[in-house]
Scaffold this motif. Structure first.
Motif, short mmCIF file in Angstrom:
data_model
loop_
_atom_site.label_atom_id
_atom_site.label_comp_id
_atom_site.label_asym_id
_atom_site.label_seq_id
_atom_site.Cartn_x
_atom_site.Cartn_y
_atom_site.Cartn_z
N ALA A 233 49.62 27.04 56.19
CA ALA A 233 48.76 27.90 55.36
C ALA A 233 47.57 27.12 54.82
O ALA A 233 46.43 27.60 54.83
CB ALA A 233 49.57 28.51 54.22
N ILE A 234 47.83 25.91 54.34
CA ILE A 234 46.74 25.06 53.83
C ILE A 234 45.75 24.77 54.95
O ILE A 234 44.53 24.81 54.75
CB ILE A 234 47.30 23.76 53.24
CG1 ILE A 234 48.11 24.06 51.97
CG2 ILE A 234 46.17 22.78 52.92
CD1 ILE A 234 48.88 22.87 51.44
N LYS A 260 43.76 29.48 47.14
CA LYS A 260 44.21 28.20 46.60
C LYS A 260 45.13 28.40 45.40
O LYS A 260 46.16 27.73 45.27
CB LYS A 260 43.02 27.34 46.22
CG LYS A 260 42.20 26.83 47.39
CD LYS A 260 41.05 25.97 46.90
CE LYS A 260 40.21 25.43 48.04
NZ LYS A 260 39.11 24.56 47.56
N ASP A 261 44.76 29.33 44.51
CA ASP A 261 45.59 29.61 43.34
C ASP A 261 46.98 30.09 43.78
O ASP A 261 48.01 29.67 43.22
CB ASP A 261 44.94 30.67 42.46
CG ASP A 261 43.71 30.16 41.71
OD1 ASP A 261 43.55 28.93 41.61
OD2 ASP A 261 42.91 31.00 41.25
N TYR A 262 46.98 30.99 44.76
CA TYR A 262 48.24 31.55 45.26
C TYR A 262 49.12 30.45 45.86
O TYR A 262 50.31 30.33 45.53
CB TYR A 262 47.96 32.63 46.30
CG TYR A 262 49.20 33.17 46.97
CD1 TYR A 262 50.00 34.12 46.35
CD2 TYR A 262 49.59 32.71 48.23
CE1 TYR A 262 51.14 34.61 46.96
CE2 TYR A 262 50.73 33.18 48.85
CZ TYR A 262 51.50 34.13 48.21
OH TYR A 262 52.65 34.61 48.82
N PHE A 280 43.13 21.10 46.48
CA PHE A 280 43.61 21.71 45.23
C PHE A 280 42.94 21.11 43.99
O PHE A 280 43.51 21.17 42.90
CB PHE A 280 45.13 21.56 45.11
CG PHE A 280 45.93 22.40 46.06
CD1 PHE A 280 45.90 23.78 45.96
CD2 PHE A 280 46.71 21.81 47.04
CE1 PHE A 280 46.65 24.58 46.83
CE2 PHE A 280 47.46 22.58 47.91
CZ PHE A 280 47.43 23.97 47.81
N ALA A 281 41.76 20.57 44.13
CA ALA A 281 41.10 19.86 43.02
C ALA A 281 40.95 20.75 41.79
O ALA A 281 41.25 20.33 40.66
CB ALA A 281 39.73 19.35 43.47
N THR A 282 40.48 21.98 41.96
CA THR A 282 40.28 22.88 40.82
C THR A 282 41.60 23.23 40.16
O THR A 282 41.71 23.24 38.93
CB THR A 282 39.57 24.17 41.29
OG1 THR A 282 38.32 23.83 41.87
CG2 THR A 282 39.35 25.12 40.12
N GLN A 283 42.61 23.50 40.97
CA GLN A 283 43.91 23.89 40.43
C GLN A 283 44.57 22.73 39.68
O GLN A 283 45.16 22.92 38.63
CB GLN A 283 44.82 24.37 41.57
CG GLN A 283 44.43 25.71 42.17
CD GLN A 283 43.12 25.68 42.94
OE1 GLN A 283 42.78 24.66 43.56
NE2 GLN A 283 42.38 26.78 42.90
#
Length: 308
Positions: A233-234, A260-262, A280-283
């Motif tokens: 998925a990534i 990305k959030d999911y 995933f930097a923001t998360q």
């Protein structure tokens, strides 16, 4: 002269539902189509059912994926496309359905446009066993867009989308955008249609006509129940991000951030997230901010209750 539409269907062990899918194609009010089914090595009676349809209707053709091609729906879709002749392509999964006027309504809108690299979308909704009485979803993306990028930008925080069989795509676009990525196991349609929409000069959306998306059963490949599926998925979303970065650098898409959030909330193995810190930097930043806030609140409470 009527334009030929190629409906391309990958098939693997769908004896229980492929007849219904083929009948929805035959029921189209627009009759100038070819339907190409590509078997992926079925072990049930799927091919007997399809063979009977092909014998009775010359517009239906049954092919088998060559052993030289990797197994999977994407290989079957690509092989079907390479053997198709249509000006427009409609990808259809073997368990999904279309309303009888779907192709006719989309082709009416496409014929009115002056652009050549065209895509048409249509309304849709989910179903389990019956489609009777099911109305289309009310989505803000149920409209025309001046370019495919504009539609991608409209995939906002509400997480709307179109399933693959809602699209009717000009063959010219696929020649530019490329075929399906056979290396992907999850979100293949999201990656493919991102490339398609990047190359679309216009997206038209008829008022009538819809498709029906069968609700996946438990165990669907789209469920992230293993490390391999999470990584797959990534991989798909990293590809999507790369495609858009080339065209619109430094632009943030809610379409991608939603995904990305999911994924960040669904992936249970922290080592997977750790190995994709850039993705995933923001998360991760939000998560750390949350941890810092909790620590600050804890210190404040300790100070309050330690007074006297």
């Amino acid at each position: 002269m009527q334009e030929l539409v190629s409906v391309i269907i990958p098939v693997f062990n769908r004896a229980h539902c492929i007849e219904e899918t083929l009948r929805c194609v035959q029921a189209q009010t627009y009759a100038h189509w070819e339907c190409i089914l590509v078997d992926d090595g079925s072990t049930d009676d799927s091919m007997d059912v399809v063979s009977a349809f092909a014998k009775a209707d010359p517009r239906i053709r049954l092919l088998r994926r060559p052993d030289s091609l990797p197994k999977g729906a994407n290989s079957c879709r690509n092989f079907g496309f390479e053997n198709s002749k249509g000006t427009y392509i409609n990808w259809l999964d073997s368990d999904d359905l279309m309303s009888p006027n779907k192709l006719e309504e989309q082709l009416k809108r496409l014929s009115e446009a002056s652009e050549q690299n065209l895509v048409s979308t249509c309304k849709w909704n989910k179903f389990v066993n019956e489609t009777t009485g099911i109305l289309p979803r009310d989505q803000h993306i149920n409209r025309d867009f001046h370019h495919g990028i504009a539609l991608l930008q409209a995939f906002d925080a509400r997480s709307p989308f179109f399933p693959c069989h809602s699209y009717l795509v000009s063959r010219r676009i696929i020649a530019s955008s490329g075929l399906w990525d056979v290396s992907l196991r999850i979100n293949q349609d999201g990656e493919f249609f991102t490339r398609v929409l990047i190359h679309a000069e216009k997206v038209v959306h008829p008022k009538e006509g819809m498709v029906y998306y069968r609700v996946p059963q438990k165990g669907s490949v789209s469920q992230l129940d293993s490390k391999e599926k999470a990584e797959a998925a990534i991989q798909s979303w990293e590809s999507i991000s790369a495609h858009l970065e080339k065209i619109t650098p430094n632009v943030t898409y809610a379409y991608i951030e939603n995904a990305k959030d999911y994924l960040y909330t669904k992936i249970q193995d922290p080592s997977i997230v750790k190995s994709h810190t850039s993705f995933f930097a923001t998360q991760l930043k939000k998560s750390q901010q949350g941890v810092n806030l909790l620590r600050k609140m804890k210190r404040k409470l300790q100070q309050l209750f330690s007074v006297n």
